[in-house]
Design a protein around this motif. Structure first.
Motif, PDB file in Angstrom:
ATOM      1  N   GLY A  73     -23.065  10.799  33.729  1.00  0.00           N
ATOM      2  CA  GLY A  73     -22.023  11.743  33.345  1.00  0.00           C
ATOM      3  C   GLY A  73     -21.324  11.359  32.056  1.00  0.00           C
ATOM      4  O   GLY A  73     -20.942  12.221  31.261  1.00  0.00           O
ATOM      5  N   VAL A  74     -21.158  10.036  31.833  1.00  0.00           N
ATOM      6  CA  VAL A  74     -20.541   9.562  30.591  1.00  0.00           C
ATOM      7  C   VAL A  74     -21.384   9.980  29.393  1.00  0.00           C
ATOM      8  O   VAL A  74     -20.859  10.401  28.354  1.00  0.00           O
ATOM      9  N   LEU A  75     -22.709   9.877  29.512  1.00  0.00           N
ATOM     10  CA  LEU A  75     -23.592  10.248  28.400  1.00  0.00           C
ATOM     11  C   LEU A  75     -23.446  11.729  28.037  1.00  0.00           C
ATOM     12  O   LEU A  75     -23.517  12.097  26.860  1.00  0.00           O
ATOM     13  N   SER A  76     -23.248  12.565  29.038  1.00  0.00           N
ATOM     14  CA  SER A  76     -23.178  14.002  28.761  1.00  0.00           C
ATOM     15  C   SER A  76     -21.928  14.371  27.975  1.00  0.00           C
ATOM     16  O   SER A  76     -21.898  15.394  27.283  1.00  0.00           O
ATOM     17  N   SER A  77     -20.878  13.551  28.062  1.00  0.00           N
ATOM     18  CA  SER A  77     -19.629  13.882  27.364  1.00  0.00           C
ATOM     19  C   SER A  77     -19.223  12.838  26.329  1.00  0.00           C
ATOM     20  O   SER A  77     -18.143  12.943  25.746  1.00  0.00           O
ATOM     21  N   ALA A  78     -20.079  11.823  26.074  1.00  0.00           N
ATOM     22  CA  ALA A  78     -19.720  10.762  25.123  1.00  0.00           C
ATOM     23  C   ALA A  78     -19.531  11.317  23.713  1.00  0.00           C
ATOM     24  O   ALA A  78     -18.685  10.819  22.955  1.00  0.00           O
ATOM     25  N   PHE A  79     -20.310  12.344  23.354  1.00  0.00           N
ATOM     26  CA  PHE A  79     -20.185  12.918  22.006  1.00  0.00           C
ATOM     27  C   PHE A  79     -18.781  13.456  21.773  1.00  0.00           C
ATOM     28  O   PHE A  79     -18.301  13.523  20.642  1.00  0.00           O
ATOM     29  N   MET A  80     -18.099  13.839  22.885  1.00  0.00           N
ATOM     30  CA  MET A  80     -16.762  14.409  22.761  1.00  0.00           C
ATOM     31  C   MET A  80     -15.778  13.404  22.177  1.00  0.00           C
ATOM     32  O   MET A  80     -14.841  13.774  21.470  1.00  0.00           O
ATOM     33  N   VAL A  81     -15.988  12.096  22.448  1.00  0.00           N
ATOM     34  CA  VAL A  81     -15.095  11.067  21.924  1.00  0.00           C
ATOM     35  C   VAL A  81     -15.128  11.083  20.395  1.00  0.00           C
ATOM     36  O   VAL A  81     -14.094  11.122  19.722  1.00  0.00           O
ATOM     37  N   GLY A  82     -16.345  11.050  19.839  1.00  0.00           N
ATOM     38  CA  GLY A  82     -16.480  11.091  18.383  1.00  0.00           C
ATOM     39  C   GLY A  82     -15.972  12.390  17.793  1.00  0.00           C
ATOM     40  O   GLY A  82     -15.330  12.403  16.735  1.00  0.00           O
ATOM     41  N   LEU A  83     -16.227  13.506  18.486  1.00  0.00           N
ATOM     42  CA  LEU A  83     -15.799  14.820  17.992  1.00  0.00           C
ATOM     43  C   LEU A  83     -14.278  14.919  17.922  1.00  0.00           C
ATOM     44  O   LEU A  83     -13.715  15.380  16.919  1.00  0.00           O
ATOM     45  N   LEU A  84     -13.598  14.456  18.967  1.00  0.00           N
ATOM     46  CA  LEU A  84     -12.147  14.583  19.026  1.00  0.00           C
ATOM     47  C   LEU A  84     -11.456  13.667  18.020  1.00  0.00           C
ATOM     48  O   LEU A  84     -10.425  14.024  17.446  1.00  0.00           O
ATOM     49  N   ILE A  85     -12.024  12.483  17.792  1.00  0.00           N
ATOM     50  CA  ILE A  85     -11.418  11.551  16.837  1.00  0.00           C
ATOM     51  C   ILE A  85     -11.681  11.985  15.399  1.00  0.00           C
ATOM     52  O   ILE A  85     -10.791  11.948  14.540  1.00  0.00           O
ATOM     53  N   ALA A  86     -12.911  12.406  15.116  1.00  0.00           N
ATOM     54  CA  ALA A  86     -13.319  12.656  13.732  1.00  0.00           C
ATOM     55  C   ALA A  86     -12.912  14.032  13.205  1.00  0.00           C
ATOM     56  O   ALA A  86     -12.791  14.203  11.992  1.00  0.00           O
ATOM     57  N   SER A  87     -12.718  15.026  14.079  1.00  0.00           N
ATOM     58  CA  SER A  87     -12.395  16.378  13.605  1.00  0.00           C
ATOM     59  C   SER A  87     -11.140  16.415  12.738  1.00  0.00           C
ATOM     60  O   SER A  87     -11.166  16.937  11.616  1.00  0.00           O
ATOM     61  N   PRO A  88      -9.998  15.851  13.189  1.00  0.00           N
ATOM     62  CA  PRO A  88      -8.811  15.863  12.311  1.00  0.00           C
ATOM     63  C   PRO A  88      -8.996  15.032  11.052  1.00  0.00           C
ATOM     64  O   PRO A  88      -8.435  15.361  10.006  1.00  0.00           O
ATOM     65  N   ILE A  89      -9.808  13.966  11.136  1.00  0.00           N
ATOM     66  CA  ILE A  89     -10.029  13.113   9.964  1.00  0.00           C
ATOM     67  C   ILE A  89     -10.773  13.877   8.880  1.00  0.00           C
ATOM     68  O   ILE A  89     -10.392  13.874   7.704  1.00  0.00           O
ATOM     69  N   PHE A  90     -11.847  14.557   9.256  1.00  0.00           N
ATOM     70  CA  PHE A  90     -12.610  15.336   8.273  1.00  0.00           C
ATOM     71  C   PHE A  90     -11.756  16.475   7.704  1.00  0.00           C
ATOM     72  O   PHE A  90     -11.831  16.778   6.514  1.00  0.00           O
ATOM     73  N   ALA A  91     -10.963  17.113   8.566  1.00  0.00           N
ATOM     74  CA  ALA A  91     -10.106  18.200   8.094  1.00  0.00           C
ATOM     75  C   ALA A  91      -9.091  17.692   7.080  1.00  0.00           C
ATOM     76  O   ALA A  91      -8.799  18.353   6.080  1.00  0.00           O
ATOM     77  N   SER A  92      -8.562  16.488   7.305  1.00  0.00           N
ATOM     78  CA  SER A  92      -7.595  15.900   6.373  1.00  0.00           C
ATOM     79  C   SER A  92      -8.268  15.470   5.076  1.00  0.00           C
ATOM     80  O   SER A  92      -7.723  15.654   3.984  1.00  0.00           O
ATOM     81  N   LEU A  93      -9.479  14.911   5.178  1.00  0.00           N
ATOM     82  CA  LEU A  93     -10.204  14.464   3.981  1.00  0.00           C
ATOM     83  C   LEU A  93     -10.582  15.623   3.065  1.00  0.00           C
ATOM     84  O   LEU A  93     -10.822  15.428   1.874  1.00  0.00           O
ATOM     85  N   ALA A  94     -10.626  16.837   3.629  1.00  0.00           N
ATOM     86  CA  ALA A  94     -11.018  18.004   2.825  1.00  0.00           C
ATOM     87  C   ALA A  94     -10.049  18.252   1.677  1.00  0.00           C
ATOM     88  O   ALA A  94     -10.393  18.932   0.708  1.00  0.00           O
ATOM     89  N   LYS A  95      -8.821  17.692   1.755  1.00  0.00           N
ATOM     90  CA  LYS A  95      -7.841  17.886   0.685  1.00  0.00           C
ATOM     91  C   LYS A  95      -8.094  16.957  -0.492  1.00  0.00           C
ATOM     92  O   LYS A  95      -7.593  17.208  -1.595  1.00  0.00           O
TER      93      LYS A  95
END
Length: 496
Positions: A73-95
């Motif tokens: 079950g952890v494998l099925s949702s592990a990608f969510m950890v990277g997605l949740l952490i990196a999404s605001p970072i990439f959005a901020s870097l866009a500036k």
């Protein structure tokens, strides 16, 4: 308009239609991966032994790495950890970095991470690769929709967004089929390697072609203004400075840049949280995604227990892909037809969700399987109408430079407060009630909450900030043309 967004006379290879087509393919591959890792052919099963001593070997990821159900079950949702952490970072870097290049970086990470999944050797290696898959997907999720919104024809903006988001149910369902076929005919590792090969051309294309600019973001070359430290260095002769002093200056400038980035990010977050239209839209989306997430996880099991379906996976998958594609496209086309405004979007969101909730609720009251299929299909069709309007509101209620962060925060919120907790909470409810029909009815009733929240949005004062900024820029441009500079002023301004 091209000059205002920083585009030169040399056009990019990415025409609007090419951009939409390529972004749809990328989005499809993202969700094919999610479906593939959940398929029986890739996920597999543990080795089993009967009481008589006859044993069958394990298969797929679970069998090869001998994973228990928790680890699986952890494998099925592990990608969510990277997605949740990196999404605001990439959005901020866009500036501070070209958004188009950031997508290329993210897709490169995604490609190598998917190849790493196919080459993994134990639970931790594949879990880390799955987290990196989420990091790679984060840049695309945050920045793709604003690019589509910028380049879509004015009369078809929500239809183009609907086409993009249609790839979510289609890709997931295709992933089940793809993973099942490749995993059973070849090996589960092959499924990941093939996906990596299919994605590889897109990050390369993002780096070798002329990048596109997002509306509201100045070209990178126009953003660089010398700091006071740089100016002093040039005036006093930086070459004469001691090496230790230069290192200290570089360190202070790096710290200052990081602090500036954090300050800007904090102010942007505060601006989003104070935008009542945006907050109401996201709250409704969280409630909506709470139900959708639990449906996708528990739906087949509930259907099997209530109606004794022998092919619950195939039936739910088939209904989802058909209703997902038709409903999502219909929502975008209908909103364009009645005029794409924030107010009309809220009307469509609340109305479609309310009617869809009624049909889904009635479906679970039926004793017969045929009655359930008819009403649940109609309910799903209406429920998926929301995909284009809800993202249209997130894009249009904020100023253009906030759109990447708006999409990132929306994505993070609907996962953290929506589909991530919904599956275990529904499991707890089922353990307490021990009746899948009642559990499904309780879950479906949350759709009504989403409809009420979006209904509130209809009566809120809403302004399409994107169009408002366009009007202000046009007015400024006209004033500049009507009031030419006199010769003396022109000379003075050039000296400045």
């Amino acid at each position: 308009m091209a000059s205002e967004s920083g585009q030169s006379s040399n056009p990019s290879w990415f025409t609007p239609k090419r951009l939409l087509m390529i972004f749809c393919i990328i989005n499809m591959l993202n969700y094919v991966d999610r479906g593939a890792i959940a398929s029986n052919g890739v996920n597999g099963s543990l080795a089993t032994c009967t009481d008589s001593g006859i044993c069958t070997g394990g298969s797929g990821i679970q069998g090869d790495f001998n994973l228990n159900n928790f680890q699986d079950g952890v494998l099925s949702s592990a990608f969510m950890v990277g997605l949740l952490i990196a999404s605001p970072i990439f959005a901020s870097l866009a500036k501070s970095h070209n958004p188009f290049r950031l997508i290329g970086v993210g897709l490169s990470v995604w490609t190598f991470a998917i190849a790493g999944c196919g080459s993994s050797f134990d639970f931790w290696s594949i879990a880390i690769c799955r987290m990196l898959v989420g990091v790679g997907e984060a840049s695309f999720i945050s920045l793709a929709a604003p690019f589509i919104d910028d380049h879509a024809p004015a009369a078809q903006k929500t239809a183009w967004l609907a086409t993009f988001y249609m790839c979510i149910p289609a890709g997931t369902a295709l992933g089940y089929v793809y993973g099942g076929f490749v995993g059973s005919q070849f090996n589960w590792r092959v499924a990941f390697w093939v996906l990596a090969i299919l994605m590889l051309p897109f990050p390369i294309l993002g780096f070798v072609t002329k990048p596109l600019q997002l509306e509201g973001f100045a070209p990178l070359e126009s953003k660089h203004t010398p700091t006071s430290i740089e100016t002093n260095d040039s005036e006093t002769g930086g070459d004469d400075m001691l090496a230790e002093d230069q290192a200290l200056l570089r360190g202070s400038k790096s710290t200052s840049k990081l602090w500036d980035q954090f300050t800007i990010f904090s102010k942007d977050i505060q601006e989003l949280l104070h935008d009542q239209v945006y907050v109401v839209n996201v709250l409704g989306y969280i409630s909506y995604n709470f139900v959708i997430g639990a449906y996708s996880y528990w739906g087949p099991k509930a259907g099997y227990n209530i109606y004794h379906m022998s092919n619950a996976d195939l039936l739910f998958g088939g209904m989802t892909i058909v209703c997902g594609i038709l409903g999502t496209l219909a929502g975008g086309l209908f909103l364009d037809r009645i005029s794409s405004t924030i107010s009309n979007s809220f009307k469509l969101l609340s109305g479609a969700t309310f009617l869809g909730a009624i049909f889904c609720f009635i479906a679970f009251l039926f004793k017969s399987l045929s009655g359930f299929i008819v009403f649940f299909s109609m309910g799903e069709l209406l429920i998926f109408v929301t995909q284009a309007p809800v993202n249209y509101v997130s894009l249009r209620c904020v100023k253009p430079s906030l759109r990447p962060l708006s999409m990132a925060v929306s994505t993070v919120s609907i996962h953290i407060f929506g589909d991530v907790p919904s599956s275990p909470l529904v499991g707890v409810l089922q353990d307490h009630i021990n009746d899948w029909r009642k559990t499904s009815l309780c879950l479906t009733s949350i759709f009504f909450l989403a409809a009420v929240i979006w209904f509130i949005g209809i009566f809120m004062k809403s302004v399409d900030v994107y169009d408002k900024d366009d009007e202000e820029r046009s007015a400024t441009s006209r004033r500049g043309k009507q009031t030419p500079l006199i010769e003396g002023n022109r000379d003075a301004s050039s000296e400045i």
